[in-house]
Write a protein that holds these residues in place. Structure first.
Motif, short mmCIF file in Angstrom:
data_model
loop_
_atom_site.label_atom_id
_atom_site.label_comp_id
_atom_site.label_asym_id
_atom_site.label_seq_id
_atom_site.Cartn_x
_atom_site.Cartn_y
_atom_site.Cartn_z
N ASN A 41 -67.74 -39.65 -8.16
CA ASN A 41 -68.85 -39.87 -7.23
C ASN A 41 -69.43 -41.27 -7.35
OD1 ASN A 41 -68.77 -37.31 -6.15
ND2 ASN A 41 -69.82 -36.49 -7.96
N LYS A 42 -69.12 -41.90 -8.50
CA LYS A 42 -69.65 -43.26 -8.70
C LYS A 42 -68.86 -44.22 -7.83
CE LYS A 42 -71.94 -43.93 -13.06
NZ LYS A 42 -71.75 -44.30 -14.44
N LYS A 43 -69.57 -45.14 -7.18
CA LYS A 43 -68.88 -46.09 -6.33
C LYS A 43 -68.37 -47.25 -7.17
CE LYS A 43 -70.88 -45.51 -1.78
NZ LYS A 43 -72.36 -45.49 -1.70
N ARG A 68 -68.04 -50.95 -8.39
CA ARG A 68 -68.99 -52.04 -8.50
C ARG A 68 -68.72 -53.11 -7.44
NH1 ARG A 68 -71.92 -52.69 -13.15
NH2 ARG A 68 -71.08 -50.97 -14.34
N THR A 69 -69.76 -53.67 -6.90
CA THR A 69 -69.54 -54.76 -5.93
C THR A 69 -70.37 -55.97 -6.34
OG1 THR A 69 -71.32 -53.92 -4.55
CG2 THR A 69 -69.08 -53.21 -3.97
#
Ligand code: PMP
Length: 361
Positions: A4-6, A8-9
């Motif tokens: 569920n963790k996106k 990193r950007t």
């Protein structure tokens, strides 16, 4: 993995840099999540994010730009300085970008990485015998500057040193801790630029913050209380009686520099806590292995002091330790002495656990 963790950007800086010089300063303050005791928060200010890898990039640019503003450094004039290394590397970066030839005088005892780095940036490096200690390299630089009419950077005396820490380092700390208590700032001293510049600003703007200065346990010049002999223009003339060679490169030369004399006279620090070389090295290794932060021996020194302070601090205390440079500058020194080049038994058994690609020995 938490799906569920996106990912990193990042979004970049929002502006384009005009030259490497514009990237000096604004170094990050990082929390030590694994090493801070439960009731205390330790943060580090990571000066190795500067473009040439140390806190001294700040001083290097200010010495050169102040001399340009005053007209005492002419286009193409050679710059010379005595340095234990990081100032030389910083000056080498700045002089390369601005087109000034640079001569560095350095005692042979400082790590060879430093010499090679300066030469990589195009500087000349003159070595002085280790028996002559810091004062030997310093006097040699003065002689050479006089003979050749070179511009002597004078990091141990110039006001450009503490000024840049007052105008940049201190402001960054004040801004980054806005809205949070900051109980202690821990730093060592080489020239004293960091502590004097921070001290001037913190003493007037963050009155509850205590500044803790450290020096090598076996070279406690300030704790000895013995005053430094100087010439009328502030240059130290004799080696200090409390000096002994120590492991914390960049800290405490064999004299008390004029730049730190201001901190002593104006009481810009609240306490001195000495630390040993081995304790500094151990803390530096711990920082790399528990927090993923690679710093030199002096950074280990400030961290070791911060950890001592934390032990006797009340709940909620916030401590900031300065990390002056990167650990990569110490590959040939005691810091890496017990870090092996060859595989150990465990690594060999991992290698042998599958059939392919075995080294013979
Ligand atoms: N640590 C290292 C590795 C350094 O090179 C220096 C600068 N000589 C310092 C600490 C101390 O900084 P300052 O000169 O500002 O006191």
């Amino acid at each position: 993995m938490d799906l569920n963790k996106k990912i990193r950007t990042t979004i970049g800086q929002g502006h384009l840099y005009d030259s490497v010089i514009e990237t000096i300063g604004n170094t990050p303050v990082i929390k030590l999540k694994n090493l801070s005791p439960k009731n205390v928060s330790i943060f580090v200010k990571a000066e190795f994010f500067n473009p040439a890898g140390s806190v001294k990039d700040r001083l290097a640019i200010n010495i050169i730009e102040e001399a340009e503003r005053k007209g005492i450094l002419k286009p193409g004039q050679t710059v010379i300085e005595a340095t234990s290394g990081n100032t030389g590397v910083g000056l080498a970066m700045v002089c390369a970008q601005k087109g000034y030839p640079l001569v560095i005088v350095m005692a042979e005892s400082f790590s060879v990485e430093r010499r090679k780095l300066m030469r990589m940036y195009g500087a000349k490096v003159i070595l002085t015998p280790k028996e002559e200690k810091g004062l030997g390299m310093y006097k040699k630089a003065i002689e050479l500057a006089k003979l050749n009419n070179w511009f002597l950077a004078s990091q141990f005396e110039t006001s450009a040193n503490a000024d840049i820490h007052q105008y940049t380092t201190a402001q960054e700390i004040i801004n980054d801790f806005k809205g949070t208590n900051l109980d202690y700032i821990v730093t060592g001293y080489g020239t004293g630029g960091t502590v004097t510049g921070i001290g001037r600003e913190i003493k007037s703007k963050l009155k509850d913050t205590k500044i803790i200065l450290s020096e090598p346990e076996n070279a406690s010049l300030l704790l000895s209380g013995v005053e430094q002999e100087r010439s009328s223009d502030g240059y130290a003339e004799k080696s200090h009686s409390a000096f002994q060679p120590h492991l914390i490169q960049g800290w405490t030369p064999d004299f008390i520099p004029l730049v730190i004399q201001e901190s002593i006279d104006e009481k810009l620090y609240d306490d001195i806590i000495p630390i040993s070389g081995p304790e500094s090295i151990a803390a530096s290794i711990k920082l790399a292995q528990k927090e993923g932060i690679l710093t030199g021996i002096s950074g280990g020194g400030t961290l070791a002091v911060a950890l001592k302070l934390a032990k006797t601090s009340k709940d909620g205390t916030v401590i900031l330790a300065m990390l002056p440079d990167t650990g990569e500058r110490y590959l040939s020194t005691m810091l890496f002495e017990n870090i092996a080049e060859e595989m150990n038994e465990e690594e060999i058994s991992i290698m042998k656990s599958t059939p392919g690609f075995h080294l013979k020995n």
